[in-house]
Design a protein around this motif. Structure first.
Motif, PDB file in Angstrom:
ATOM      1  N   ARG B  60       1.169  -1.095   0.414  1.00  0.00           N
ATOM      2  CA  ARG B  60       0.135   0.043   0.226  1.00  0.00           C
ATOM      3  C   ARG B  60       0.797   1.426   0.124  1.00  0.00           C
ATOM      4  NH1 ARG B  60      -5.670  -0.299   0.294  1.00  0.00           N
ATOM      5  NH2 ARG B  60      -6.221  -2.053   0.621  1.00  0.00           N
ATOM      6  N   TRP B  61       2.030   1.091  -0.028  1.00  0.00           N
ATOM      7  CA  TRP B  61       3.235   2.140  -0.170  1.00  0.00           C
ATOM      8  C   TRP B  61       4.050   2.398  -1.061  1.00  0.00           C
ATOM      9  CZ3 TRP B  61       1.984   6.111   3.803  1.00  0.00           C
ATOM     10  CH2 TRP B  61       1.782   5.735   4.601  1.00  0.00           C
ATOM     11  N   LEU B  62       4.130   3.608  -1.641  1.00  0.00           N
ATOM     12  CA  LEU B  62       4.842   3.918  -2.641  1.00  0.00           C
ATOM     13  C   LEU B  62       5.922   5.181  -2.268  1.00  0.00           C
ATOM     14  CD1 LEU B  62       2.206   3.328  -4.615  1.00  0.00           C
ATOM     15  CD2 LEU B  62       3.429   4.260  -6.081  1.00  0.00           C
ATOM     16  N   TRP B  63       6.845   5.650  -2.508  1.00  0.00           N
ATOM     17  CA  TRP B  63       8.044   6.853  -2.342  1.00  0.00           C
ATOM     18  C   TRP B  63       7.980   7.129  -4.333  1.00  0.00           C
ATOM     19  CZ3 TRP B  63      10.814   9.574   0.637  1.00  0.00           C
ATOM     20  CH2 TRP B  63      11.673  10.622  -0.392  1.00  0.00           C
ATOM     21  N   TYR B  64       7.120   8.949  -3.688  1.00  0.00           N
ATOM     22  CA  TYR B  64       7.125   9.420  -5.132  1.00  0.00           C
ATOM     23  C   TYR B  64       8.434  10.314  -4.727  1.00  0.00           C
ATOM     24  CZ  TYR B  64       4.908  13.022  -7.769  1.00  0.00           C
ATOM     25  OH  TYR B  64       5.037  13.995  -9.058  1.00  0.00           O
ATOM     26  N   GLN B  65       9.062  11.228  -5.961  1.00  0.00           N
ATOM     27  CA  GLN B  65      10.109  12.339  -6.011  1.00  0.00           C
ATOM     28  C   GLN B  65       9.691  13.074  -7.248  1.00  0.00           C
ATOM     29  OE1 GLN B  65      14.075  10.839  -4.658  1.00  0.00           O
ATOM     30  NE2 GLN B  65      14.747  11.956  -5.919  1.00  0.00           N
ATOM     31  N   GLU B  66      10.340  14.183  -7.853  1.00  0.00           N
ATOM     32  CA  GLU B  66      10.290  15.100  -8.641  1.00  0.00           C
ATOM     33  C   GLU B  66      11.713  15.736  -8.654  1.00  0.00           C
ATOM     34  OE1 GLU B  66       7.093  17.667  -9.548  1.00  0.00           O
ATOM     35  OE2 GLU B  66       5.237  16.056  -8.555  1.00  0.00           O
ATOM     36  N   ASN B  67      12.044  15.633  -9.345  1.00  0.00           N
ATOM     37  CA  ASN B  67      13.623  16.398  -9.471  1.00  0.00           C
ATOM     38  C   ASN B  67      13.592  17.597 -10.507  1.00  0.00           C
ATOM     39  OD1 ASN B  67      14.639  13.621  -7.913  1.00  0.00           O
ATOM     40  ND2 ASN B  67      14.871  15.571  -6.996  1.00  0.00           N
ATOM     41  N   HIS B  68      12.893  18.891 -10.582  1.00  0.00           N
ATOM     42  CA  HIS B  68      12.939  19.215 -11.968  1.00  0.00           C
ATOM     43  C   HIS B  68      14.075  20.072 -12.199  1.00  0.00           C
ATOM     44  CE1 HIS B  68       8.165  19.359 -12.858  1.00  0.00           C
ATOM     45  NE2 HIS B  68       8.874  18.768 -12.378  1.00  0.00           N
ATOM     46  N   TYR B  69      14.597  20.350 -13.538  1.00  0.00           N
ATOM     47  CA  TYR B  69      15.961  21.345 -13.565  1.00  0.00           C
ATOM     48  C   TYR B  69      14.653  22.679 -14.540  1.00  0.00           C
ATOM     49  CZ  TYR B  69      19.516  23.675 -15.817  1.00  0.00           C
ATOM     50  OH  TYR B  69      20.918  24.363 -16.817  1.00  0.00           O
ATOM     51  N   ARG B  70      14.946  23.845 -13.539  1.00  0.00           N
ATOM     52  CA  ARG B  70      13.772  24.598 -14.972  1.00  0.00           C
ATOM     53  C   ARG B  70      15.028  26.212 -14.954  1.00  0.00           C
ATOM     54  NH1 ARG B  70       9.092  24.908 -11.059  1.00  0.00           N
ATOM     55  NH2 ARG B  70       8.054  22.339 -11.342  1.00  0.00           N
ATOM     56  N   ARG B  71      14.241  26.404 -16.646  1.00  0.00           N
ATOM     57  CA  ARG B  71      15.244  27.965 -17.278  1.00  0.00           C
ATOM     58  C   ARG B  71      14.015  29.018 -17.285  1.00  0.00           C
ATOM     59  NH1 ARG B  71      21.058  27.504 -16.649  1.00  0.00           N
ATOM     60  NH2 ARG B  71      20.783  29.057 -17.995  1.00  0.00           N
ATOM     61  N   ARG B  72      14.153  29.530 -17.504  1.00  0.00           N
ATOM     62  CA  ARG B  72      13.287  31.254 -17.868  1.00  0.00           C
ATOM     63  C   ARG B  72      14.058  31.517 -19.388  1.00  0.00           C
ATOM     64  NH1 ARG B  72      12.178  34.720 -12.839  1.00  0.00           N
ATOM     65  NH2 ARG B  72      13.731  34.694 -12.152  1.00  0.00           N
ATOM     66  N   SER B  73      13.181  32.306 -19.872  1.00  0.00           N
ATOM     67  CA  SER B  73      14.061  32.843 -20.889  1.00  0.00           C
ATOM     68  C   SER B  73      15.009  34.489 -20.376  1.00  0.00           C
ATOM     69  CB  SER B  73      13.186  33.815 -21.894  1.00  0.00           C
ATOM     70  OG  SER B  73      11.639  34.126 -20.723  1.00  0.00           O
ATOM     71  N   THR B  95       3.907   8.471  -0.374  1.00  0.00           N
ATOM     72  CA  THR B  95       2.229   7.375  -1.332  1.00  0.00           C
ATOM     73  C   THR B  95       1.161   6.536  -0.692  1.00  0.00           C
ATOM     74  OG1 THR B  95       2.866   8.717  -3.212  1.00  0.00           O
ATOM     75  CG2 THR B  95       0.970   7.042  -3.253  1.00  0.00           C
ATOM     76  N   TYR B  96       0.507   6.723   0.276  1.00  0.00           N
ATOM     77  CA  TYR B  96      -0.356   5.738   0.397  1.00  0.00           C
ATOM     78  C   TYR B  96      -1.753   5.494  -0.610  1.00  0.00           C
ATOM     79  CZ  TYR B  96      -3.617   2.826   3.346  1.00  0.00           C
ATOM     80  OH  TYR B  96      -4.258   2.000   4.250  1.00  0.00           O
ATOM     81  N   LEU B  97      -1.435   4.186  -0.995  1.00  0.00           N
ATOM     82  CA  LEU B  97      -3.025   3.633  -1.979  1.00  0.00           C
ATOM     83  C   LEU B  97      -4.269   3.019  -0.689  1.00  0.00           C
ATOM     84  CD1 LEU B  97      -0.539   1.540  -4.421  1.00  0.00           C
ATOM     85  CD2 LEU B  97      -1.442   3.632  -4.434  1.00  0.00           C
TER      86      LEU B  97
END
Lengths: 157, 276
Positions: B60-73, B95-97
């Protein structure tokens, strides 16, 4: 006799279920607070058992000052005194504290302080996959800073 | 109390007189700017590149991860997408399902916000923005399409990049509706091309917030699943108020993402069976 045997089996079973063994990996989502620095931080910790009961624990903590930046890098060795649902350990290790000041001049805006970690902790197994961890570390070379940490472990293998 | 018609007229005249004096007596006070119409700023561009990880930890458990590299004008070229560093964005969570169609995620976020004007000593190079977030996701199957309703809440400690700027606390409320539409398969599975349209609206509250609406994002992604990987990307248009009343900003953002999923359950069970 059967009851005694059953209790013995359950007792041994519970110990086997939550032993620390060579080659085990754990990962922790960790937080810490330093009483001397008065800084709260969060980070990631990993733990690898080089032999049964003895592990190496590197971690990186990003501290959150109001201005500037700070990090705390730890590499500790832990020895677990017991097995089972509740586990106690002692630790000894190295820390590297780094603080970047926002208002100081270019030449004195960086504080770096390597030092010793001495402490212990408590690990409580809440399920097959997870455990809660609380620890305290004394840093005699960092103005006697006392670091209190809590986190949640995932037992990878 | 009974008042004659004359007395009422006098009171009314007196009231108007006081109002007029008080209105004209504020000559030194700052005049509040009341915009006559909405102004839209010219669109700027950005490039967001993301790594998403989902590790199955237990039933019932997950590890959730986001890593973003963001650039702008760039400051002087709003169409170059990558002229300035914008953010390094790190989101983590468990995350709990709870049900097949309902899951909860919670955890910390740590964002590096980079200076809007590189080289300007009035700005620090980057600031840290910690958050705590939680998310409530409802899944609604509709034939071959899966529709998702994502309610995300973020509790943010954020500051400007000006030297010495204070931290401010805000709460952010987000609702995103999105779909996964498989193209070459009857449902989402391995080796599936898909399209994923979405709309997300952001609200923000805090002691210094003047407009509760923060932003709206329309994003259409196309993607492909390959074993443990999902590759997806597309165009996102954002629209929302700027710091100036009645002035709205908009951005065109190219997003490129890869998601990697892994199941730890089998390796843990095998390993423990060997050890014991």
């Amino acid at each position: 006799m059967k009851k005694i045997l059953l209790i013995w089996v359950l007792f041994i079973g519970s110990h086997i279920s939550y032993a620390q063994y060579q080659g085990e990996w754990r990962a922790q989502l960790a937080t810490e607070y330093g009483t001397g620095t008065n800084l709260f931080g969060m980070g990631l910790l990993s733990e690898y058992f080089i032999i049964d009961r003895l592990s190496v624990v590197p971690s990186i903590m990003v501290l959150l000052p109001e201005t500037g930046k700070a990090t705390n890098l730890h590499v500790d060795a832990r020895y677990y005194f017991n097995e089972g649902t509740s586990q106690l350990y002692g630790l000894l290790g190295f820390n590297y504290y780094r603080r970047r000041l926002e208002f100081a001049g270019e030449n004195d805006n960086l504080i770096q302080s390597p030092g010793l970690n001495v402490g212990g902790g408590y690990n409580y197994r809440i399920s097959e996959e997870f455990s809660l961890d609380a620890q305290i570390k004394f840093q005699p070379q960092n103005n006697n800073n006392l670091v209190i940490g809590v986190g949640i472990n995932y037992h990878i293998n | 109390m009974y008042l004659s018609k004359f007395a009422k007229q006098n009171l009314l005249a007196l009231g108007i007189c006081f109002w007029t004096i008080s209105a004209f007596g504020q000559g030194d006070a700052p005049q509040q700017f009341i915009p006559s119409e909405r102004t839209n700023l010219l669109a700027t561009t950005e490039s967001w590149n993301g790594l998403y990880l989902k590790f199955r930890l237990g039933d019932r458990w997950l590890w959730y991860q986001e890593n973003h590299y963001r650039r702008r004008s760039s400051v002087d070229n709003r169409g170059d997408f990558i002229g300035r560093m914008s953010q390094i964005y790190n989101r983590f969570g468990f995350t709990y399902l709870a049900r097949d169609n309902f899951e909860i995620t919670f955890g910390p976020t740590l964002v590096w916000n980079f200076t809007p004007d590189p080289g300007n000593p009035e700005f620090v190079t980057s600031t840290l923005e910690p958050r705590f977030w939680h998310q409530w996701l409802l899944v609604q199957p509709m034939g071959r399409v899966k529709l998702f309703h994502q309610f995300r809440f973020e509790h943010r400690f954020k500051r400007d990049n000006n030297v010495g700027a204070p931290y401010n606390y805000t709460d952010r409320f987000r609702y995103k509706v999105y779909a996964y539409i498989p193209i070459n398969k009857p449902r989402m599975e391995n080796h599936t091309f898909f399209i994923s349209p979405s709309n997300e609206i952001f609200f923000e509250t805090g002691s210094h917030i003047t407009d509760i609406l923060e932003e709206n994002r329309i994003y259409t992604a196309i993607g492909y699943t390959h074993n443990n990987f999902m590759f997806f990307g597309g165009h996102m248009w954002t629209y929302g108020p700027s710091a100036i009343p009645a002035e709205y900003r908009q951005r065109h953002i190219i997003r490129l993402n890869v998601m990697y999923t892994l199941d730890f359950r089998d390796s843990r069970n095998v390993r423990r069976a060997l050890v014991r």
